[in-house]
Motif scaffolding. Structure first.
Motif, mmCIF file in Angstrom:
data_model
loop_
_atom_site.group_PDB
_atom_site.id
_atom_site.type_symbol
_atom_site.label_atom_id
_atom_site.label_comp_id
_atom_site.label_asym_id
_atom_site.label_seq_id
_atom_site.Cartn_x
_atom_site.Cartn_y
_atom_site.Cartn_z
ATOM 1 N N SER A 83 -9.521 -76.781 19.866
ATOM 2 C CA SER A 83 -9.668 -77.538 21.108
ATOM 3 C C SER A 83 -9.026 -76.827 22.293
ATOM 4 O O SER A 83 -9.405 -77.052 23.443
ATOM 5 C CB SER A 83 -9.048 -78.936 20.949
ATOM 6 N N TYR A 84 -8.042 -75.961 22.032
ATOM 7 C CA TYR A 84 -7.360 -75.224 23.098
ATOM 8 C C TYR A 84 -7.950 -73.840 23.328
ATOM 9 O O TYR A 84 -7.932 -73.316 24.438
ATOM 10 C CB TYR A 84 -5.870 -75.100 22.784
ATOM 11 N N PHE A 85 -8.423 -73.213 22.249
ATOM 12 C CA PHE A 85 -8.933 -71.845 22.358
ATOM 13 C C PHE A 85 -10.414 -71.840 21.982
ATOM 14 O O PHE A 85 -10.805 -71.389 20.905
ATOM 15 C CB PHE A 85 -8.134 -70.916 21.434
ATOM 16 N N GLU A 86 -11.215 -72.352 22.881
ATOM 17 C CA GLU A 86 -12.654 -72.518 22.616
ATOM 18 C C GLU A 86 -13.380 -71.187 22.465
ATOM 19 O O GLU A 86 -14.432 -71.109 21.832
ATOM 20 C CB GLU A 86 -13.291 -73.343 23.734
ATOM 21 N N GLY A 87 -12.827 -70.121 23.043
ATOM 22 C CA GLY A 87 -13.477 -68.819 22.961
ATOM 23 C C GLY A 87 -13.150 -68.034 21.705
ATOM 24 O O GLY A 87 -13.720 -66.951 21.485
ATOM 25 N N ALA A 88 -12.256 -68.548 20.882
ATOM 26 C CA ALA A 88 -11.857 -67.815 19.675
ATOM 27 C C ALA A 88 -12.993 -67.803 18.649
ATOM 28 O O ALA A 88 -13.546 -68.848 18.312
ATOM 29 C CB ALA A 88 -10.615 -68.451 19.077
ATOM 30 N N LYS A 89 -13.330 -66.610 18.162
ATOM 31 C CA LYS A 89 -14.395 -66.465 17.175
ATOM 32 C C LYS A 89 -13.878 -66.709 15.753
ATOM 33 O O LYS A 89 -14.634 -67.084 14.865
ATOM 34 C CB LYS A 89 -15.007 -65.069 17.281
ATOM 35 N N ILE A 90 -12.607 -66.432 15.542
ATOM 36 C CA ILE A 90 -11.985 -66.606 14.221
ATOM 37 C C ILE A 90 -10.728 -67.451 14.387
ATOM 38 O O ILE A 90 -9.866 -67.146 15.224
ATOM 39 C CB ILE A 90 -11.606 -65.257 13.583
ATOM 40 N N ILE A 91 -10.611 -68.519 13.618
ATOM 41 C CA ILE A 91 -9.374 -69.301 13.528
ATOM 42 C C ILE A 91 -9.079 -69.491 12.045
ATOM 43 O O ILE A 91 -9.777 -70.227 11.353
ATOM 44 C CB ILE A 91 -9.482 -70.668 14.236
ATOM 45 N N GLN A 92 -8.084 -68.790 11.574
ATOM 46 C CA GLN A 92 -7.721 -68.836 10.156
ATOM 47 C C GLN A 92 -6.367 -69.505 10.017
ATOM 48 O O GLN A 92 -5.395 -69.118 10.671
ATOM 49 C CB GLN A 92 -7.674 -67.411 9.585
ATOM 50 N N VAL A 93 -6.309 -70.531 9.166
ATOM 51 C CA VAL A 93 -5.065 -71.275 8.954
ATOM 52 C C VAL A 93 -4.624 -71.095 7.502
ATOM 53 O O VAL A 93 -5.390 -71.377 6.580
ATOM 54 C CB VAL A 93 -5.252 -72.776 9.258
ATOM 55 N N GLU A 94 -3.411 -70.608 7.318
ATOM 56 C CA GLU A 94 -2.862 -70.376 5.983
ATOM 57 C C GLU A 94 -1.457 -70.956 5.904
ATOM 58 O O GLU A 94 -0.813 -71.220 6.922
ATOM 59 C CB GLU A 94 -2.805 -68.877 5.669
ATOM 60 N N ASN A 95 -0.970 -71.140 4.675
ATOM 61 C CA ASN A 95 0.388 -71.658 4.522
ATOM 62 C C ASN A 95 1.429 -70.552 4.686
ATOM 63 O O ASN A 95 1.108 -69.363 4.772
ATOM 64 C CB ASN A 95 0.551 -72.389 3.179
ATOM 65 N N ASP A 96 2.687 -70.957 4.730
ATOM 66 C CA ASP A 96 3.761 -70.006 4.985
ATOM 67 C C ASP A 96 3.970 -69.019 3.843
ATOM 68 O O ASP A 96 4.526 -67.934 4.042
ATOM 69 C CB ASP A 96 5.068 -70.742 5.300
ATOM 70 N N LEU A 97 3.530 -69.359 2.647
ATOM 71 C CA LEU A 97 3.685 -68.438 1.526
ATOM 72 C C LEU A 97 2.753 -67.235 1.666
ATOM 73 O O LEU A 97 3.124 -66.109 1.337
ATOM 74 C CB LEU A 97 3.431 -69.172 0.206
ATOM 75 N N ILE A 98 1.528 -67.464 2.154
ATOM 76 C CA ILE A 98 0.625 -66.351 2.437
ATOM 77 C C ILE A 98 1.222 -65.457 3.516
ATOM 78 O O ILE A 98 1.131 -64.227 3.459
ATOM 79 C CB ILE A 98 -0.761 -66.865 2.866
ATOM 80 N N ALA A 99 1.857 -66.076 4.513
ATOM 81 C CA ALA A 99 2.523 -65.295 5.566
ATOM 82 C C ALA A 99 3.591 -64.400 4.963
ATOM 83 O O ALA A 99 3.684 -63.208 5.282
ATOM 84 C CB ALA A 99 3.139 -66.230 6.600
ATOM 85 N N ALA A 100 4.416 -64.961 4.086
ATOM 86 C CA ALA A 100 5.482 -64.189 3.451
ATOM 87 C C ALA A 100 4.907 -63.043 2.634
ATOM 88 O O ALA A 100 5.387 -61.903 2.697
ATOM 89 C CB ALA A 100 6.321 -65.103 2.569
#
Length: 286
Positions: A83-100
């Protein structure tokens, strides 16, 4: 143009990368946790940083955060960002363990652990988490974390198990804690894990005192016993850590790991530096 977002319960770091050679821009805000917060609460808490980012063109967004426990929680973050970044082609959401894992291991195998406000762990095969000893959250688990350390410290105060010299220092810093006030914070306050984790700073300042050292050592030993030791690969793989507790208590953590004969790998204060390298290498391979 890439926007990286890495959020824990206490704080969120935003990093905007416009090209492989230009300096990135960093922003900071309060923590985000869709497990505890409603979409309205998340939006309200992040308004200031979003206003700073509103003029920047964003093509790809990679969000990593605590509280992403299922698809519904992932959907909350996905909808909010879109809703804030309408121009974004990719929005990937992962948990903090994937980040680590991506931050600590890159494309290699290893066991990635988080010791921050909370704790978590998983075996990473270089691409995905393929094995996880499920964490039980603040009330039933989080061993080795700031929340667990703070809880142990406050319990030792309430049960009058502190040595007198530490008790006097504790009261001087926090006042004489009332049992009912603690229970109110624990069961009725927002983010009880964050509140208890604030007490871990006292342990850090007095970690050379035998009582405090043993308490920290016990918390780390419990994390290893209940989680690390149960991975079939623990004896042969490097075990990596990220998070403020792992970083600032690294001397004690390393000693406990050596006692248990495990191979310690990277230790970082936060995942963002490793995530920056990871995503830049994927977006702009050399």
């Amino acid at each position: 143009m890439i926007l990286l977002i890495e959020s824990g319960s206490s704080k969120t770091e935003w990093r905007y990368i416009s090209s492989p050679n230009e300096a990135y821009q960093s922003f900071h805000s309060l923590g985000i946790n869709p497990y505890y917060q409603t979409p309205v609460e998340i939006e309200t808490s992040q308004k200031e940083v979003l206003s700073q980012l509103s003029s920047l063109p964003v093509e790809e967004i990679y969000y990593y955060g605590t509280g992403i426990t299922d698809e519904s929680k992932k959907g909350i973050i996905q909808h909010w960002l879109s809703s804030y970044f309408e121009g974004a082609k990719i929005i990937q959401v992962e948990n903090d363990l994937i980040a680590a894992a991506r931050s600590l291991c890159g494309d290699d195998t290893g066991i990635a652990c988080i010791l921050g406000t909370g704790s978590n762990s998983g075996f990473f095969n270089g691409n995905a988490i393929t094995e996880q000893i499920p964490p039980l959250g603040f009330w039933l688990g989080d061993e080795g974390s700031g929340g667990h350390l703070g809880k142990l410290l406050v319990l030792s105060y309430l049960h009058q198990e502190m040595p007198q010299d530490i008790r006097e220092l504790f009261i001087k810093r926090f006042g004489a804690l009332n049992r009912l006030d603690v229970l109110s914070k624990a069961y009725q306050g927002e983010f009880p894990n964050r509140w208890f984790a604030s007490f871990s700073k006292f342990l850090f300042d007095h970690r050379k005192h035998p009582f405090c050292y043993r308490l920290i050592e016990h918390s780390f030993q419990e994390f290893i016993r209940l989680y690390v030791s149960k991975y079939a690969e623990a004896a042969t793989q490097k075990i990596h850590f990220t998070g403020s507790v792992a970083f600032y208590y690294s001397d004690i953590l390393k000693q406990v790991m050596r006692k248990n004969r495990y191979h310690i790998g990277n230790i970082s204060e936060a995942p963002m530096a490793g995530l920056t390298w990871y995503h830049k290498s994927k977006k702009w391979p050399e």
